[in-house]
Each structure stands twice: as structure tokens, then as C-alpha cells.
Design a protein around this motif. Structure first.
Motif, short mmCIF file in Angstrom:
data_model
loop_
_atom_site.label_atom_id
_atom_site.label_comp_id
_atom_site.label_asym_id
_atom_site.label_seq_id
_atom_site.Cartn_x
_atom_site.Cartn_y
_atom_site.Cartn_z
N SER A 1 -8.25 1.09 -0.65
CA SER A 1 -6.92 1.02 0.07
C SER A 1 -6.44 -0.58 -0.79
O SER A 1 -7.21 -1.36 -1.51
CB SER A 1 -7.08 0.46 1.28
OG SER A 1 -7.94 1.75 2.01
N PRO B 1 -6.08 7.05 -0.51
CA PRO B 1 -5.33 6.79 0.77
C PRO B 1 -4.20 6.10 0.52
O PRO B 1 -3.50 5.56 1.48
CB PRO B 1 -6.30 5.67 1.48
CG PRO B 1 -7.02 5.11 0.42
CD PRO B 1 -7.24 5.92 -0.85
N ILE B 2 -3.68 6.04 -0.58
CA ILE B 2 -2.65 5.20 -1.16
C ILE B 2 -1.26 5.55 -0.22
O ILE B 2 -0.62 4.64 0.21
CB ILE B 2 -2.22 5.20 -2.75
CG1 ILE B 2 -1.27 4.22 -3.10
CG2 ILE B 2 -1.69 6.62 -2.83
CD1 ILE B 2 -1.74 2.79 -3.20
N PHE C 1 -0.63 3.59 3.00
CA PHE C 1 -0.28 2.20 3.09
C PHE C 1 0.94 2.08 2.14
O PHE C 1 1.47 0.66 2.42
CB PHE C 1 -1.42 1.51 2.36
CG PHE C 1 -2.82 1.53 3.13
CD1 PHE C 1 -3.15 0.46 3.77
CD2 PHE C 1 -3.60 2.55 2.89
CE1 PHE C 1 -4.36 0.49 4.63
CE2 PHE C 1 -4.94 2.37 3.94
CZ PHE C 1 -5.20 1.58 4.43
N CYS D 1 3.97 -1.56 -0.69
CA CYS D 1 2.83 -1.04 0.30
C CYS D 1 2.82 -2.20 1.27
O CYS D 1 3.34 -3.29 1.09
CB CYS D 1 1.83 -1.76 -0.55
SG CYS D 1 1.47 -0.62 -2.09
N TYR E 1 -4.55 -4.54 8.43
CA TYR E 1 -5.91 -5.42 7.66
C TYR E 1 -6.14 -6.42 8.79
O TYR E 1 -5.40 -6.94 9.59
CB TYR E 1 -5.21 -6.04 6.54
CG TYR E 1 -4.80 -5.22 5.47
CD1 TYR E 1 -5.71 -4.79 4.51
CD2 TYR E 1 -3.54 -4.57 5.25
CE1 TYR E 1 -5.21 -3.85 3.29
CE2 TYR E 1 -3.13 -3.72 4.20
CZ TYR E 1 -3.96 -3.29 3.28
OH TYR E 1 -3.33 -2.63 2.21
N ILE F 1 -9.55 -3.45 5.55
CA ILE F 1 -8.46 -2.84 6.51
C ILE F 1 -9.19 -2.70 7.87
O ILE F 1 -10.29 -3.17 8.27
CB ILE F 1 -8.45 -1.33 6.26
CG1 ILE F 1 -9.73 -0.45 6.34
CG2 ILE F 1 -7.94 -1.14 4.64
CD1 ILE F 1 -9.88 0.85 6.24
N VAL G 1 -7.22 6.45 8.02
CA VAL G 1 -7.66 7.26 6.82
C VAL G 1 -8.68 8.11 7.48
O VAL G 1 -8.78 9.19 6.54
CB VAL G 1 -8.51 5.97 6.02
CG1 VAL G 1 -9.40 6.30 4.90
CG2 VAL G 1 -7.58 4.91 5.70
#
Length: 688
Positions: free
Chosen positions: A584, A643-644, A647, A653, A663, A669, A677
């Protein structure tokens, strides 16, 4: 010995140059803490202090034992009057500031360190905290008291041991040599494999103080053969440098010793750095430098002109309170600013610490140290016990969260408290699987029949957190190691320490053979961290470097790819489904600043937007993503999950969505993000 009423400890003749050497020691530490780039080895000033303390204390003890006038009670009373006044004031001031500045978890931590400082076990408390979840030293206002803990432990053990040896008519020089040699050997042996132990443990540090003790013995008991050798050396040095006949006053040798000692200290200040595996062999440099300077005597040119000048002596006189004050002030500045404060703020903190040190010395230290009232020592002990008890109670009450009710949304703040059983072994593997792995590694399981095995560093642990906490129903097991990507036939160095990361893929293969229920293996690690040589955002350069076990040469990125590719190949050969999770995006800032502002800060603070340009993330991950493509090309059966989209959007982002943090800290995270995720991976049929 005489009756107790006649005890009077002998004191060495005052030497202004030793106060000057104290000044060099304390100022180097202050510069290191305020501007480490200016003097990367400034921390060795502590080692200089150790030698000075060992020399002065041992001189007092040796002289007093010889004169039959030594009293342990009197010795400890003098230590109390010397150390307790300034220390109590600093502990009380730190506690008072923390009451208004710190969040509850931070204040509880301060309470624990206040108690440890009051009872002189700070080094042991900090030693117990070392590990992957430990906070940086800059976030601990009382971190510097570790050295005081070691000194006080030495003061407790060494005088009592010398008294027993003296009564038993043993040779004190032999005793000192044996203990110094054993401590040095322990230091050299443990520094590579157990750096935290070597740094904080009294056993591996006492040799530095005992070197001062050996110098004290040598200065009090000069052997004729040694005196003859010194005379020859002095004449030889004089004839080498001058045309005139030697004066026989020993100044040529003294000047040489002092200048060599000064050169060793200068080398240490400029060239020694923590990443070298300190203390270890490198601590010999400042210890030898300090020994040479002290042994040169007050008439040596460097000692007389440089160390004995009035400014050096003045800083030497306030060195103890200056050491106590500077670190908390710089640490609180760092805490209130949420990172390294501006240069002017750090300079202001140093200036204030000098003023407070002078006031403490003039108004408190000198008056109490020479006070004759019989209640002085009991009162000081009572005050120190009280502040220690208050610190312990603060820790037991979790930092008195009620302090913040009117200033901070405690429900939001609770999001920043990470469950302790997601990135550290919790006994679940032993409970469910009757299985454990080596020291330093992490093993977590939520079932006796795992279907998914997570392998990697702390980022794999964070990814698995929702599963291990039961928030996502995956029958999982995790084996990992902090700071270790699963690279087969490769390992990672953290500075000079081999982390043994090659054991991680080896253990994973053993686990697969032992638990045939596992059909899916998920791999994740903080990719760019290992081959780029740098952290992200608020982080600076790191000391990680990858190396091949067979010694073959390649770039860091190439070895990252090779190690991962070899492990993936081994997993696929075992007919396992292998999923590589692209890490991530790293947040790059402290997420606490996204939801609350600190109750007190030096500069006006507003809530962070908790977002960053996606272009920065793309730039950070460019090489990493290319390596992942290469790994997949080498292993066509590998599945890759990105997983972009959870986020980031096309432009930004985020670290905060729908009022929830993604986070725990600047790069790991949260459990909520782990849920997102893992559920997304299940939707894509990558997880059962």
C-alpha cells in the motif's frame, strides 16, 4: 578502619582540565541531539563521561581505602547530594510539561520512564522496550537517563566490591583488570548479534568506567619500571621534535599523549556513527582518547590551554545539569512539532537548556551538595522516591486520559492505538498449532487448520491484522520478521547487523510441509524501503542493504528481485497459489496529526489533510512495480494484487476516509484498512 565517626573520604586534587574535558563531552552530546548532521559521532561524549567518572570515583575509593577512611554510607550520601537535586528538578519539570503536552499513551510512557529514572534503571527499561514497535529516542524526553542508570549501577556495585576485596586483602589492580577485561570481551562479543543489549546493559559498559579506574590506580601507584619507560619516551619525543637537550620534566610525553587523545576524540566525533554497531570495538576510540588526555596531566599544552580555559571550565561545571536539561527540551520540541523542529527552535532549546543548567548549578546543586544538615540526604531520597512513585502510578492509570477531555476527541484519538497482538507473536501459534519459530520472528494464527499463509515483514503483519483479530473470516497463519522481506538465498543488513532474513522463506517452506491445509501463500513487504536506501516522508535514510548468501554481486534492486523470484518459484513448485501484494502507499506523516491537534504546540498547528499527490506515490513505487512485473514474468503462475485503488484516486492518495484512519503510523495500514484490502482480495477470488 577507624570508627564511623572519623570517616572522611579522600578527594583528588582539583583539575580544571578535567572540567574542560567534561565540557567537550557534554557539548558533543548536545550538538549530536540538536544537529546530528554537524557531528554524527557526538554521542561518544557519554563514553568520555564514563571514563571521567570511573577515574574520579576510583581515585576517591583507592585513596580512602589506603587511608583507612572509606565509608560506604558516606560515599552514597555524597552521591545522593551530587545527583539527586538536579535530577529531581528535571524529572518534576518533565512531568509537569508532559501533563499539558502529551496524549494519554505518551504520558503513561513518560510516567514509566520517570519512575525508571528516579530509581536509576532507565537503561534496563529502555532495553526492555527495544524491538520493532519501539518509539524513536526523539519521542522519549527521558531517553538520555540510560547513561545515568549505568553510572549509578556502577556506583552501587564497584565500591562495595572494592571494600570486600580490600578486607579480603586481594589485589585491587588485578580485580579491576579482570572485570574490565571481562566487560570489554562481553561488549565485543555481543555488539554484532545483540546491539541493544550491548548498548544498554551495564555488563557491557562497565569496562569504560573501569578504564578510568585503571588510570586512577596507575596514577596513585606508579611502578619504577613504568616511570623509567615514561622518562625514556619523554626524552625520545623531545629529541625527535627539538634540537635542545631534554628537560626531563615529562612535558614532551604529556603533550604527545594529550594531542593523540584529542585526535582520537576528533576522529570519533566526525567518523563514528550508530550504524557501525556501537559500542563494540568503536567505543575503544573515545575511551582511549579520554584516558590519554587525563593521563597527560594538567601541565600538557592541550589540557592547560584548551581544556583549562575559563569557558571550557564553566561548561564543565554545569555539564551534569546541562546533560539533564537539553534532551527533554529538544524531545518536547520534536513532539510538539510532530517531527524535527526548525533550526531556530532547536537552537532556542539548547540556549534555554544552558540557562536552566546554570541556574540549577548555582541555586540548587552547589547549595545542596555542600549542605551539612543531617536531614538533607533523607529528604532528597524521599523526594526521589515520591517522583518515582508518581511516575509508576501515572503509568498504571494509562496516562490520566481525563486531562484531555476538553481539548481532544478521545474517540478519534483511540483510532491511533494499535492492538499489541497484530505485529508481535501472541502465543496463538503455540495454542492452535503447537508450533513456534526462532527468536525475533513473529508467528500468529487464528485456527488449527490454516488455509492461508501470510509471509513477510511488518507490512505483511498489518495486512493480516483484520484476519488475526477476527474481523475478516480467513483461516490464516502468519510467519514474519520485522525488517525482513522473504528473499530466498539473500538476507538484509541493518547497518552492521545481519538480520538473518533468509530464514524466513526457509521457515515458510517448512510450515507448508507441516500444514497441508495451507493452499494459498500471500507475500508482502515494504518494497522500496529495502533497495532504495531511504524511508518516505518524515523518515530519512535507512541502513538497510541486501546481500546474496553466495557472495554474488548485483544491484540492490536486482537482489530484491532475485530473492523474491527464487522464493516464488519454490512455492509454485509445491503447487501453492501464490499472491504477491504490492505494498500500500506509504503515508509519509504521523496519522495522529490527521484527526487531532496536540493540546500545546510551539507553532500554530492545523489538522493535516492526510493526503498526498498520487504522483509522489507513483515516483516512490516506480522501480518497485517494475521489479514486481519482472518477478511475475519469471514466474507466470504468480498472481499479483494491487490495492492502490482503495487508497488513491487519479490525483490523490489518502490516509483518512469516512472519518477513519487507513494507517497506524507513517507506513503501516490500520486494521480497518486491512479489512478493506482482505475483503477486496476475496472479491477478486485471490483468497478463500
Amino acid at each position: 578502619m577507624h570508627s564511623s565517626t572519623t570517616y572522611s573520604l579522600s578527594h583528588p586534587k582539583y583539575r580544571a582540565d578535567i572540567d574542560g574535558l567534561r565540557a567537550i563531552a557534554v557539548l558533543s552530546v548536545v550538538v549530536f541531539h540538536a544537529a546530528p548532521n554537524w557531528m554524527q559521532g557526538g554521542f561518544i561524549g557519554v563514553d568520555i563521561f564514563f571514563v571521567i567518572s570511573g577515574f574520579l570515583i576510583s581515585t576517591i575509593i583507592f585513596n580512602s581505602l589506603k587511608a583507612q577512611s572509606f565509608s560506604l554510607l558516606e560515599f552514597y550520601a555524597r552521591r545522593v547530594k551530587r545527583i539527586f537535586p538536579a535530577l529531581f528538578i528535571v524529572l518534576a519539570a518533565c512531568y509537569a510539561v508532559g501533563w499539558y503536552v502529551l496524549f494519554a499513551d505518551e504520558f503513561a510512557h513518560l510516567g514509566m520512564h520517570t519512575s525508571a529514572g528516579a530509581f536509576f534503571v532507565s537503561n534496563l527499561a529502555l532495553w526492555s522496550e527495544t524491538g520493532p514497535l519501539d518509539k524513536p529516542a526523539s519521542a522519549k524526553p527521558l531517553f538520555h537517563l540510560w547513561s545515568l542508570g549505568i553510572e549509578e549501577q556502577f556506583y552501587i556495585v564497584w565500591p562495595a566490591l572494592l571494600v570486600l576485596a580490600w578486607k579480603g586483602r586481594y589485589n585491587l589492580l588485578t580485580l579491576t583488570l579482570v572485570f574490565a577485561t571481562a566487560s570489554l570481551a562481553w561488549n565485543l562479543q555481543a555488539s554484532v548479534k545483540q546491539p541493544a543489549t550491548t548498548f544498554f546493559s551495564p555488563q557491557t559498559r562497565f569496562w569504560e568506567l573501569l578504564c578510568g579506574g585503571l588510570l586512577a590506580w596507575a596514577s596513585l601507584h606508579q611502578h619504577p619500571a613504568v616511570a623509567g619507560l615514561q622518562s625514556k619516551l619523554d626524552r625520545g619525543i623531545h629529541r625527535t621534535l627539538y634540537r635542545s637537550e631534554p628537560m626531563g620534566d615529562g612535558l614532551a610525553l604529556a603533550n604527545a599523549l594529550a594531542l593523540v587523545g584529542a585526535a582520537l576524540l576528533a576522529f570519533g566525533f566526525l567518523k563514528i556513527e550508530p550504524a557501525l554497531g556501537y559500542p563494540g570495538k568503536w567505543a575503544i576510540v573515545p575511551v582511549l582518547g579520554a584516558v590519554l588526555i587525563i593521563s597527560a596531566g594538567p601541565q600538557a599544552w592541550f589540557n592547560r590551554v584548551v581544556l583549562s580555559n575559563r569557558w571550557a571550565v564553566w561548561f564543565g561545571l554545569i555539564s551534569f545539569p546541562l546533560y539533564l536539561w537539553h534532551s527533554p527540551l529538544l524531545s518536547y520540541a520534536h513532539i510538539m512539532e510532530g517531527g524535527n523542529p526548525r533550526a531556530d527552535i532547536r537552537l532556542g532549546a539548547v540556549a534555554l537548556s544552558i540557562v536552566l543548567a546554570w541556574l540549577t548549578y548555582r541555586l540548587v546543586e552547589r547549595r545542596v551538595r555542600f549542605a551539612k544538615h543531617r536531614l538533607v540526604v533523607p529528604v532528597l531520597c524521599a523526594l526521589m522516591g515520591a517522583i518515582g512513585a508518581l511516575g509508576w502510578y501515572t503509568s498504571s492509570q494509562n496516562g490520566f486520559a481525563f486531562r484531555l477531555n476538553s481539548k481532544v476527541d478521545l474517540a478519534l484519538l483511540s483510532q491511533t492505538i494499535e492492538p499489541s497482538n497484530t505485529r508481535l507473536s501472541d502465543g496463538s501459534c503455540e495454542k492452535f498449532l503447537d508450533f513456534s519459530i526462532g527468536p525475533g520472528a513473529v508467528c500468529l494464527a487464528n485456527t488449527s487448520a490454516p488455509e492461508v499463509l501470510f509471509v513477510g515483514d511488518s507490512h505483511a503483519m498489518s495486512l493480516n491484522s483484520a484476519a488475526v483479530l477476527g474481523k475478516v473470516s480467513i483461516q490464516s497463519m502468519l510467519i514474519g520478521n520485522h525488517g525482513c522481506p522473504p528473499l530466498m538465498n539473500h538476507s538484509v543488513m541493518d547497518g552492521k547487523v545481519n538480520k538473518g532474513c533468509n530464514a524466513l522463506p526457509e521457515e515458510a517452506l517448512k510450515v507448508l510441509a507441516r500444514f497441508p491445509t495451507i493452499q494459498t501463500v500471500v507475500l508482502e513487504s515494504r518494497g522500496p524501503m529495502y533497495f532504495s536506501g531511504s524511508g518516505y516522508g518524515i523518515e530519512g535514510p535507512n541502513n538497510y542493504s541486501i546481500f546474496a548468501l553466495d557472495g554474488s554481486a548485483a544491484t540492490q534492486a536486482q537482489m530484491f528481485q532475485q530473492g523474491y523470484s527464487q522464493f516464488v518459484k519454490a512455492l509454485l513448485l509445491r503447487q501453492k497459489k501464490v499472491v504477491f501484494v504490492i505494498g500500500s502507499p506509504e503515508l509519509g506523516e504521523e496519522p495522529r496529526g490527521c484527526i487531532v491537534t496536540r493540546p500545546v504546540s510551539l507553532l500554530n498547528k492545523t489538522l493535516s489533510s492526510c493526503s498526498q499527490d498520487k504522483s509522489k506515490v507513483d515516483e516512490r513505487q516506480a522501480v518497485y512495480r517494475n521489479l514486481v512485473e519482472n518477478i511475475q514474468a519469471d514466474n507466470p503462475g504468480l498472481q499479483v494484487y494491487d490495492p492502490i485503488d482503495l487508497f488513491c484516486d487519479d490525483a490523490q492518495c489518502y490516509g483518512l476516509r469516512n472519518g477513519k484512519l487507513l494507517y497506524w503510523d507513517d507506513d503501516h495500514i490500520s486494521t480497518w484498512a486491512s479489512e478493506l484490502v482482505l475483503n477486496d482480495m476475496r472479491k477478486q477470488k485471490l483468497l478463500p
